[in-house]
Design a protein around this motif. Structure first.
Motif, mmCIF file in Angstrom:
data_model
loop_
_atom_site.group_PDB
_atom_site.id
_atom_site.type_symbol
_atom_site.label_atom_id
_atom_site.label_comp_id
_atom_site.label_asym_id
_atom_site.label_seq_id
_atom_site.Cartn_x
_atom_site.Cartn_y
_atom_site.Cartn_z
ATOM 1 N N ALA A 301 0.826 -1.202 0.000
ATOM 2 C CA ALA A 301 0.000 0.000 0.000
ATOM 3 C C ALA A 301 0.860 1.251 0.000
ATOM 4 N N GLY A 302 2.077 1.113 -0.467
ATOM 5 C CA GLY A 302 2.959 2.264 -0.536
ATOM 6 C C GLY A 302 3.582 2.582 0.814
ATOM 7 N N ASP A 303 4.664 3.395 0.801
ATOM 8 C CA ASP A 303 5.284 3.821 2.047
ATOM 9 C C ASP A 303 5.651 2.643 2.938
ATOM 10 N N ASN A 304 6.052 1.568 2.330
ATOM 11 C CA ASN A 304 6.473 0.412 3.116
ATOM 12 C C ASN A 304 5.346 -0.181 3.969
ATOM 13 N N GLN A 305 4.131 0.125 3.600
ATOM 14 C CA GLN A 305 3.003 -0.463 4.325
ATOM 15 C C GLN A 305 2.399 -1.581 3.485
ATOM 16 N N HIS A 306 1.835 -2.576 4.180
ATOM 17 C CA HIS A 306 1.163 -3.620 3.422
ATOM 18 C C HIS A 306 -0.071 -4.115 4.146
ATOM 19 N N GLY A 307 -1.011 -4.587 3.363
ATOM 20 C CA GLY A 307 -2.206 -5.205 3.911
ATOM 21 C C GLY A 307 -2.228 -6.654 3.480
ATOM 22 N N SER A 308 -3.222 -7.390 3.949
ATOM 23 C CA SER A 308 -3.335 -8.778 3.550
ATOM 24 C C SER A 308 -4.729 -9.062 3.038
ATOM 25 N N ILE A 309 -4.779 -10.025 2.164
ATOM 26 C CA ILE A 309 -6.042 -10.394 1.557
ATOM 27 C C ILE A 309 -6.114 -11.911 1.680
ATOM 28 N N ALA A 310 -7.259 -12.415 2.093
ATOM 29 C CA ALA A 310 -7.318 -13.848 2.384
ATOM 30 C C ALA A 310 -8.664 -14.459 2.036
ATOM 31 N N ILE A 311 -8.630 -15.765 1.863
ATOM 32 C CA ILE A 311 -9.861 -16.534 1.687
ATOM 33 C C ILE A 311 -9.903 -17.625 2.751
ATOM 34 N N ILE A 312 -11.023 -17.683 3.448
ATOM 35 C CA ILE A 312 -11.241 -18.771 4.394
ATOM 36 C C ILE A 312 -12.266 -19.720 3.791
ATOM 37 N N GLY A 313 -11.912 -20.969 3.706
ATOM 38 C CA GLY A 313 -12.841 -21.944 3.146
ATOM 39 C C GLY A 313 -12.637 -23.276 3.833
ATOM 40 N N PRO A 314 -13.400 -24.277 3.419
ATOM 41 C CA PRO A 314 -13.213 -25.603 4.006
ATOM 42 C C PRO A 314 -11.861 -26.153 3.593
ATOM 43 N N LYS A 315 -11.383 -27.180 4.295
ATOM 44 C CA LYS A 315 -10.086 -27.744 3.939
ATOM 45 C C LYS A 315 -10.070 -28.217 2.495
ATOM 46 N N ARG A 316 -11.251 -28.655 2.037
ATOM 47 C CA ARG A 316 -11.283 -29.130 0.654
ATOM 48 C C ARG A 316 -11.646 -28.000 -0.288
ATOM 49 N N MET A 317 -11.079 -26.853 -0.043
ATOM 50 C CA MET A 317 -11.422 -25.768 -0.969
ATOM 51 C C MET A 317 -10.629 -25.875 -2.254
ATOM 52 N N ASP A 318 -11.050 -25.103 -3.214
ATOM 53 C CA ASP A 318 -10.441 -25.181 -4.535
ATOM 54 C C ASP A 318 -9.140 -24.369 -4.545
ATOM 55 N N TYR A 319 -8.072 -24.996 -4.022
ATOM 56 C CA TYR A 319 -6.810 -24.282 -3.842
ATOM 57 C C TYR A 319 -6.309 -23.652 -5.138
ATOM 58 N N LYS A 320 -6.349 -24.431 -6.194
ATOM 59 C CA LYS A 320 -5.882 -23.931 -7.498
ATOM 60 C C LYS A 320 -6.446 -22.557 -7.797
ATOM 61 N N ARG A 321 -7.777 -22.550 -7.788
ATOM 62 C CA ARG A 321 -8.489 -21.352 -8.189
ATOM 63 C C ARG A 321 -8.221 -20.192 -7.248
ATOM 64 N N VAL A 322 -8.289 -20.485 -5.967
ATOM 65 C CA VAL A 322 -8.143 -19.416 -4.983
ATOM 66 C C VAL A 322 -6.739 -18.823 -5.020
ATOM 67 N N VAL A 323 -5.748 -19.683 -5.127
ATOM 68 C CA VAL A 323 -4.381 -19.182 -5.195
ATOM 69 C C VAL A 323 -4.218 -18.245 -6.383
ATOM 70 N N THR A 324 -4.720 -18.681 -7.526
ATOM 71 C CA THR A 324 -4.601 -17.851 -8.722
ATOM 72 C C THR A 324 -5.286 -16.502 -8.532
ATOM 73 N N LEU A 325 -6.504 -16.553 -8.029
ATOM 74 C CA LEU A 325 -7.259 -15.309 -7.858
ATOM 75 C C LEU A 325 -6.574 -14.366 -6.874
ATOM 76 N N LEU A 326 -6.134 -14.920 -5.752
ATOM 77 C CA LEU A 326 -5.508 -14.066 -4.739
ATOM 78 C C LEU A 326 -4.230 -13.445 -5.275
ATOM 79 N N ASP A 327 -3.458 -14.245 -5.985
ATOM 80 C CA ASP A 327 -2.217 -13.752 -6.537
ATOM 81 C C ASP A 327 -2.493 -12.583 -7.478
ATOM 82 N N PHE A 328 -3.453 -12.804 -8.332
ATOM 83 C CA PHE A 328 -3.807 -11.764 -9.297
ATOM 84 C C PHE A 328 -4.303 -10.496 -8.606
#
Lengths: 341, 341
Positions: A301-328
């Motif tokens: 977020a500029g100025d050496n600051q950062h935030g985090s973005i996350a997804i909470i789902g069941p253990k059997r969540m769609d890791y592939k998809r979520v990882v891609t989306l979060l990364d993007f």
DNA sequence: GTTAGCACTCACTAACAACGAGTGCTAAAA
DNA sequence: TTTTAGCACTCGTTGTTAGTGAGTGCTAAC
């Protein structure tokens, strides 16, 4: 070390279980096009994988389900990132279309889009306010006994607290204190305030307006202590769709957890590191999260600051998809927030 | 008109159902000490009460359950307020022990106590900010392109918005605008701001600093439009304990509703009136609230401002107890908030 | 007008069988 | 030696049936 065939079997089982939610049996696997061995062979492999701790059975004669170790292996070694579709890009980018939107509102909107796109619950941890720098300090008297203290930071964040004035505090003295504070604090990050208050500034205030330093410093402690990074949710109730959350107690624990900011923040510990982080089930060290996985990514977020973005789902969540989306999405957010400054 | 015996039967049925959650049969009623007729007589009365629409059956040979009309009659005519225990008074009053607590924190705490005491969900609608009066207006520039506008009200509430400066806005002009606004707006309630901005002040600003009135007025619209009365919850997940909410869909609708401030506010419509208001099931005109009752009471926050305090529970909630508690607590809150000024 | 008595309804539970998806193991085939 | 076909066995799921009990409505006696 696992054989190639074992890797393939594990991958197919995890993929299958993620999409169906049902324990997967040897025959089902054998029927797949890209599997060329018989169900008996697969049964043998599955027995081995179970011995190694990657798979579990719900009862003696049921299909297999990935264990936590199985998921861990899957995300570490078998995860092939998915390509993101144009449609998904479009709906993410639609957030940034409105140039005038405030940062906060934009973050809120991002959380909503993300939960819609995944059907899981999204969490966004706003940039840590502690590193914001003081832009202006001010006291506005409300009555003869009360006043409100206001701190504006360089990010436009406004902190305020109502407090009771000491009996003999005159308007002139207040102004003096405000001047001293502005002189000394502007440009300093919020986190440093309590420290500075105890040192030089306490002295200065004592010299100029008498012995009120205690009072002022306690006020400041209250201001800077309370303000943690803000937490935004999207799709809080999405988890109710997941069959594994038909258990009311689990739901309750999870919903209660979401209202406890400090506990939620511990979930992001490792989020400081670069890239996408995955925490599976008990790796979260939190009873309420025992059956959940959380995938986090941090954004700049500029100025050496950062935030985090996350997804909470069941253990059997769609890791592939979520990882891609979060990364993007974290990349997009970073670009946006750093350009804006 | 109902006979005395019918009244008694209805009362016993509602009381019994509220405490047990099970349909109540004629024999159960006949066994009660204060009931002196046989089960057969009661069966006849129940059949009549059912014809009149006060009772319902879940199936042909089950006990009776109060209908909405039955509950309505019960709360209108059969409700005898309960005495409040000293212990309850003690836990409510414990909130006010800490004199230094801010109003907002106190309200939050009240919501928690209330939900603990009732095991239902509590909602508190903070005093309507629209009636607060402007104490000070201010613009703090953040960079050459951005600034934050701040309004402090007489209650100590602080509103702020980040906005983008028009390209040719100089520091001097900003100061002039701020001065005009402070001169003209201090002492006026927030709700009047958009009105005044369109009239006299627009003219003044145009005269002194050029044609920027549009920009300033749109900024103000944004400030005063967004700020609704704040909503605080206690025991959001308490409803999960109620057997009637084992249905995931109902839970979901209700939880989703709670995050939609405007819709929640409509639930308080009648809360403006004096005393305790009860809305039962479909009387709320809201699908999510079909199986819930809401009991509201308003409290006085001084300066002709008022907030509302409410309990959301299942239709078979303990009306007696909740009414008493809300009545007591709203009185306490009023006394506290009006004295504080 | 009240109540005892009785036939009837219907949700709930337990017991049981049939089914089927799945396993492990053994022995034959490759 | 590896793979696979075959088979007995396990166990959750489903459907059937019968029994139970809490409840009702109705009728006839009090």
């Amino acid at each position: 070390m696992l054989t190639n065939r074992q890797l393939q079997v594990l991958q197919v089982i995890v993929d299958d279980f993620i999409s169906s939610g049902q324990p997967v049996g040897s025959r089902q696997i054998a029927k797949k096009d890209n599997v060329s061995f018989s169900s008996a062979t697969i049964r043998n492999e599955m027995a081995d994988l179970e011995d190694l701790g990657f798979l579990e059975k719900t009862h003696t004669s049921s299909g297999r389900v990935p264990s936590e170790k199985g998921y861990r292996f899957y995300v570490d070694h078998l995860l092939k990132p998915q390509v993101i579709t144009n449609q998904e890009i479009a709906s993410i980018r639609s957030i940034y279309a409105d140039q005038l939107m405030e940062t906060e509102q934009m973050i809120r909107e991002s959380a909503n889009i993300l939960s819609d796109l995944t059907t899981y619950t999204s969490v966004i941890l706003g940039p840590d306010v502690h590193m914001h720098k003081v832009k202006r300090f001010q006291i506005v008297p409300l009555s003869s006994t009360q006043a409100v203290a206001i701190i504006v930071t360089d990010s436009g964040h406004v902190e305020n607290r109502v407090f009771t004035l000491p009996e003999d505090f005159s308007m002139r003295r207040i102004e003096k204190v405000v001047n001293i504070l502005n002189e000394r604090l502007v440009g300093k990050p919020l986190v440093e305030i309590p420290l500075r208050m105890d040192g030089e500034i306490a002295k200065l205030i004592k010299e100029h307006v008498g012995a009120y330093s205690d009072f002022v410093s306690s006020l400041f402690n209250r201001i800077s202590a309370q303000e943690e990074g803000r937490v935004y949710y999207g799709g809080k109730t999405n988890m109710l769709n997941q069959p594994e959350f038909h258990d009311i107690n689990k739901v309750r624990m999870l919903l209660d957890l979401m209202d406890k900011t400090p506990q939620v923040q511990t979930l992001f510990q490792a989020g400081n590191q670069q890239g996408v982080q995955i925490r599976i089930g008990s790796e979260n060290n939190l009873l309420a999260m025992e059956d959940c996985s959380i995938i986090t990514a941090s954004f700049d977020a500029g100025d050496n600051q950062h935030g985090s973005i996350a997804i909470i789902g069941p253990k059997r969540m769609d890791y592939k998809r979520v990882v891609t989306l979060l990364d993007f999405m974290s990349g997009d957010l970073s670009r946006l927030l750093t350009n804006n400054r």
